[in-house]
Design a protein around this motif. Structure first.
Motif, mmCIF file in Angstrom:
data_model
loop_
_atom_site.group_PDB
_atom_site.id
_atom_site.type_symbol
_atom_site.label_atom_id
_atom_site.label_comp_id
_atom_site.label_asym_id
_atom_site.label_seq_id
_atom_site.Cartn_x
_atom_site.Cartn_y
_atom_site.Cartn_z
ATOM 1 N N ASN A 54 2.991 -30.217 -31.543
ATOM 2 C CA ASN A 54 2.283 -29.456 -32.576
ATOM 3 C C ASN A 54 0.942 -30.091 -32.916
ATOM 4 O O ASN A 54 -0.052 -29.392 -33.121
ATOM 5 C CB ASN A 54 3.143 -29.362 -33.836
ATOM 6 C CG ASN A 54 4.368 -28.489 -33.652
ATOM 7 O OD1 ASN A 54 4.432 -27.702 -32.717
ATOM 8 N ND2 ASN A 54 5.343 -28.629 -34.528
ATOM 9 N N ALA A 58 -2.595 -28.201 -32.417
ATOM 10 C CA ALA A 58 -3.441 -27.971 -33.589
ATOM 11 C C ALA A 58 -4.813 -28.609 -33.436
ATOM 12 O O ALA A 58 -5.832 -27.996 -33.762
ATOM 13 C CB ALA A 58 -2.754 -28.496 -34.846
ATOM 14 N N THR A 59 -4.848 -29.843 -32.958
ATOM 15 C CA THR A 59 -6.138 -30.540 -32.825
ATOM 16 C C THR A 59 -7.017 -29.907 -31.757
ATOM 17 O O THR A 59 -8.245 -30.010 -31.815
ATOM 18 C CB THR A 59 -5.917 -32.028 -32.499
ATOM 19 O OG1 THR A 59 -5.061 -32.142 -31.349
ATOM 20 C CG2 THR A 59 -5.279 -32.759 -33.675
ATOM 21 N N THR A 62 -7.814 -25.769 -33.036
ATOM 22 C CA THR A 62 -8.678 -25.643 -34.216
ATOM 23 C C THR A 62 -10.148 -25.578 -33.849
ATOM 24 O O THR A 62 -10.962 -25.033 -34.594
ATOM 25 C CB THR A 62 -8.407 -26.809 -35.198
ATOM 26 O OG1 THR A 62 -8.955 -26.472 -36.468
ATOM 27 C CG2 THR A 62 -9.019 -28.116 -34.694
ATOM 28 N N TYR A 174 -3.841 -21.765 -39.551
ATOM 29 C CA TYR A 174 -2.673 -22.666 -39.494
ATOM 30 C C TYR A 174 -3.100 -24.074 -39.076
ATOM 31 O O TYR A 174 -2.662 -25.069 -39.680
ATOM 32 C CB TYR A 174 -1.651 -22.094 -38.522
ATOM 33 C CG TYR A 174 -0.701 -23.111 -37.932
ATOM 34 C CD1 TYR A 174 0.391 -23.586 -38.652
ATOM 35 C CD2 TYR A 174 -0.902 -23.600 -36.632
ATOM 36 C CE1 TYR A 174 1.260 -24.523 -38.101
ATOM 37 C CE2 TYR A 174 -0.046 -24.534 -36.077
ATOM 38 C CZ TYR A 174 1.031 -24.995 -36.807
ATOM 39 O OH TYR A 174 1.881 -25.926 -36.263
ATOM 40 N N THR A 175 -3.946 -24.167 -38.052
ATOM 41 C CA THR A 175 -4.359 -25.494 -37.575
ATOM 42 C C THR A 175 -5.180 -26.246 -38.611
ATOM 43 O O THR A 175 -5.101 -27.473 -38.702
ATOM 44 C CB THR A 175 -5.175 -25.393 -36.270
ATOM 45 O OG1 THR A 175 -6.416 -24.704 -36.505
ATOM 46 C CG2 THR A 175 -4.383 -24.667 -35.185
ATOM 47 N N ARG A 176 -5.952 -25.527 -39.414
ATOM 48 C CA ARG A 176 -6.790 -26.200 -40.429
ATOM 49 C C ARG A 176 -5.910 -26.870 -41.489
ATOM 50 O O ARG A 176 -6.259 -27.922 -42.028
ATOM 51 C CB ARG A 176 -7.749 -25.214 -41.097
ATOM 52 C CG ARG A 176 -8.708 -24.529 -40.163
ATOM 53 C CD ARG A 176 -9.420 -25.489 -39.244
ATOM 54 N NE ARG A 176 -10.492 -26.218 -39.932
ATOM 55 C CZ ARG A 176 -11.163 -27.228 -39.390
ATOM 56 N NH1 ARG A 176 -10.844 -27.667 -38.186
ATOM 57 N NH2 ARG A 176 -12.129 -27.822 -40.061
ATOM 58 N N PHE A 178 -2.704 -27.788 -40.783
ATOM 59 C CA PHE A 178 -1.915 -28.773 -40.053
ATOM 60 C C PHE A 178 -2.680 -30.079 -39.841
ATOM 61 O O PHE A 178 -2.094 -31.172 -39.918
ATOM 62 C CB PHE A 178 -1.483 -28.206 -38.694
ATOM 63 C CG PHE A 178 -0.440 -29.029 -37.997
ATOM 64 C CD1 PHE A 178 0.909 -28.733 -38.133
ATOM 65 C CD2 PHE A 178 -0.794 -30.110 -37.198
ATOM 66 C CE1 PHE A 178 1.882 -29.488 -37.504
ATOM 67 C CE2 PHE A 178 0.167 -30.872 -36.562
ATOM 68 C CZ PHE A 178 1.506 -30.568 -36.713
ATOM 69 N N VAL A 179 -3.984 -29.977 -39.579
ATOM 70 C CA VAL A 179 -4.770 -31.196 -39.328
ATOM 71 C C VAL A 179 -5.289 -31.814 -40.630
ATOM 72 O O VAL A 179 -6.099 -32.736 -40.613
ATOM 73 C CB VAL A 179 -5.937 -30.925 -38.345
ATOM 74 C CG1 VAL A 179 -5.406 -30.457 -37.006
ATOM 75 C CG2 VAL A 179 -6.928 -29.914 -38.924
#
Length: 220
Positions: A54, A58-59, A62, A174-176, A178-179
């Motif tokens: 994940n 995500a990284t 994004t 979502y990635t913003r 998550f990171v």
């Protein structure tokens, strides 16, 4: 040329509703409302984890919402529309993206919300609300949804493309979170803002281009 017999009617009513929703959300964020705090904590608790797969996704994903990437994609879309002589749609695209991102800059500096203090998994500077990645992706892929509805005849391809376009801003938002560079309320605010400008842009596109074209066809 409009390749659909019944384009959705453009109206300022849905755009106005989103303006009100966005204004309320921005006020709640800027005032540090407990509602926002509970919302952020609940969503972060669901989304964030240390799963290596994940984190890697995500990284990487994004980056698709970076300002430079969204700008390049917008320019490419604009050129394609101009090349196929879809001038009204090209200026609709440019106008929505310029207004959405310009307004985003204003709101960021008006609210001045600091980013989450937890360690960021990617580099991010500036203020937190609203998420620029969410605004840009919601606006660009919202435009693509509108263009798909207007220009694609096949119901299968139309449905498939709409689903694909809708997934991009959802995943980028979502990635913003998550990171750890944005609060969930930043992302939701960005989505609302991006959608608002798409609705506003389409209302004007319908009023000054689509509706007159439809009237011309009926009079022939």
């Amino acid at each position: 040329m409009i390749n659909t017999e019944n384009p959705p009617r453009g109206s300022l009513v849905p755009a106005s509703i989103f303006v009100v929703i966005y204004a309320v959300w921005a006020l709640l964020v800027s005032s540090g409302s407990h509602i926002i705090t509970m919302f952020d904590n609940a969503v972060v608790g669901i989304i964030c984890n240390n799963n290596p797969a994940n984190v890697a996704f995500a990284t990487l994903f994004t980056n698709l919402g970076n300002t430079s990437v969204i700008t390049i994609e917008t320019i490419i879309l604009f050129i394609i529309l101009i090349t196929f002589r879809q001038y009204a749609y090209a200026w609709f695209t440019a106008g929505v993206m310029i207004c959405a991102n310009g307004y985003n800059w204003i709101i960021k500096h008006a609210v001045e919300r600091r980013r989450p203090t937890i360690h960021h998994l990617v580099y991010a500077d500036g203020y937190s609300f609203p998420s620029g990645h969410s605004v840009g992706s919601a606006a660009l892929f919202g435009i693509l949804i509108v263009l798909t509805i207007l220009l694609i005849r096949s119901k299968f391809w139309k449905s498939l493309l709409i689903i694909i376009w809708a997934l991009f801003p959802i995943l980028i938002g979502y990635t913003r979170i998550f990171v750890h560079v944005h609060y969930p309320s930043d992302v939701l605010g960005g989505w609302i803002e991006g959608i608002t400008f798409v609705l506003l842009g389409y209302a004007f596109l319908y009023r000054y281009y689509i509706e007159p074209k439809m009237l011309e066809r009926h009079q022939e």
